[in-house]
Design an enzyme around this catalytic site. Sequence first.
Site, PDB file in Angstrom:
ATOM      1  N   GLU A  38       0.797  -1.228   0.000  1.00 16.08           N
ATOM      2  CA  GLU A  38       0.000   0.000   0.000  1.00 16.08           C
ATOM      3  C   GLU A  38       0.831   1.280   0.000  1.00 16.08           C
ATOM      4  O   GLU A  38       0.660   2.160   0.855  1.00 16.08           O
ATOM      5  CB  GLU A  38      -0.986  -0.009   1.170  1.00 16.08           C
ATOM      6  CG  GLU A  38      -1.941  -1.194   1.103  1.00 16.08           C
ATOM      7  CD  GLU A  38      -3.064  -1.155   2.128  1.00 16.08           C
ATOM      8  OE1 GLU A  38      -4.118  -1.746   1.854  1.00 16.08           O
ATOM      9  OE2 GLU A  38      -2.878  -0.537   3.205  1.00 16.08           O
ATOM     10  N   GLU A  54      -6.444  -7.291  -1.849  1.00 19.86           N
ATOM     11  CA  GLU A  54      -6.967  -7.295  -0.483  1.00 19.86           C
ATOM     12  C   GLU A  54      -8.403  -6.804  -0.544  1.00 19.86           C
ATOM     13  O   GLU A  54      -8.704  -5.869  -1.294  1.00 19.86           O
ATOM     14  CB  GLU A  54      -6.206  -6.336   0.438  1.00 19.86           C
ATOM     15  CG  GLU A  54      -4.832  -6.726   0.873  1.00 19.86           C
ATOM     16  CD  GLU A  54      -4.312  -5.767   1.959  1.00 19.86           C
ATOM     17  OE1 GLU A  54      -5.145  -5.152   2.681  1.00 19.86           O
ATOM     18  OE2 GLU A  54      -3.092  -5.616   2.083  1.00 19.86           O
TER      19      GLU A  54
END
Length: 373
Positions: free
Chosen positions: A194, A300
């Site tokens: 991320e 995710e």
Amino acid sequence: MKGLLALGLGLLSLANALPQAQGGGAAASARVSGTRFVIDGKTGYFAGTNSYWIGFLTNNRDVDTTLDHIASSGLKILRVWGFNDVNNQPSGSTVWFQRLSSSGSQINTGANGLQRLDYLVKSAEARGIKLIIALANYWDDFGGMQAYVNAFGGTKESWYTNSRAQDQYKRYIQAVVSRYVNSPAIFAWELANEPRCKGCNTNVIFNWATQISDYIRSLDANHLITLGDEGFGLPGQTTYPYQYGEGTDFVKNLQIKNLDFGTFHMYPGHWGVPTSFGPGWIRDHAAACKAAGKPCLLEEYGFENDRCNVQKSWQQASRELSKNGMSGDLFWQWGDQLSTGQTHNDGFTIYYGSSLATCLVTDHVRAINALPA
């Protein structure tokens, strides 16, 4: 996944962790062909999951049992943390991979260091599981970019251009990639979990990702490479996830030569959007990947309430695009029973053998297997 992982540290410290084909040379068993993944010679859509903790376990039987359960569930791809950064060396047998210091950093290749990752890779090889190994973390869990900042100065926003931090990051990449360059268990190297650069021009992450993916490709000509971003910065809507304020441009990053596929994440509960946001978010990324000629991976996703019904609809939306940009999804996160007890429940965990696992793993895999070739 942001900010939820530190709660699992107590448990873990007790545990004894382009139309032409790209990637996938002699040492690899995963490649891409246009917008589709090819694993062990099979082209299709693949399901998987995340386990941040498995590379930090010190009990080999726990690693093996977890991977046995993942494999028997029909999941093919497992995303794991290949980083565990500290600024001060922990005492005892606590697992750590890299100690960062301005006076000289250390990569831990010992029994409580990269040898734990060695065992995970070996165990995955034996079970035909393919690993995405993330090499850094935007968030502070397990050190992350902040550990580099503590050692070399600056901020997380300047980390991408901090020469001392990047030099050590590349030394760490070389140490990890070289260990597994010949392993068929590696699905992809991931630049970071991320990555964000709040308020930055999107060229900052674009240029960094270009340079680092080129560097990894110089070390490993065979395995796939991906960014690991959340998919922020996308035309189509004006809600927060579509905006560019976190410093990423999904469409632009897909143009980076040595990034073989696109990743995106999905947490409506954290992003201030309704669960109905999900299918459109998936469609828009699939369309961008299709236009770029690369596969998309929903890497995710999770929600805290009515999880079977909500996430089942997302899985269906992704499967329906299996020939139009989407080639897989990995739910966050896998849960299991270890020798020390149950693994960390962050509110998104799906435990092996649970009714939720039947809904979101067993039924999902069955539906994938029924997809036309």
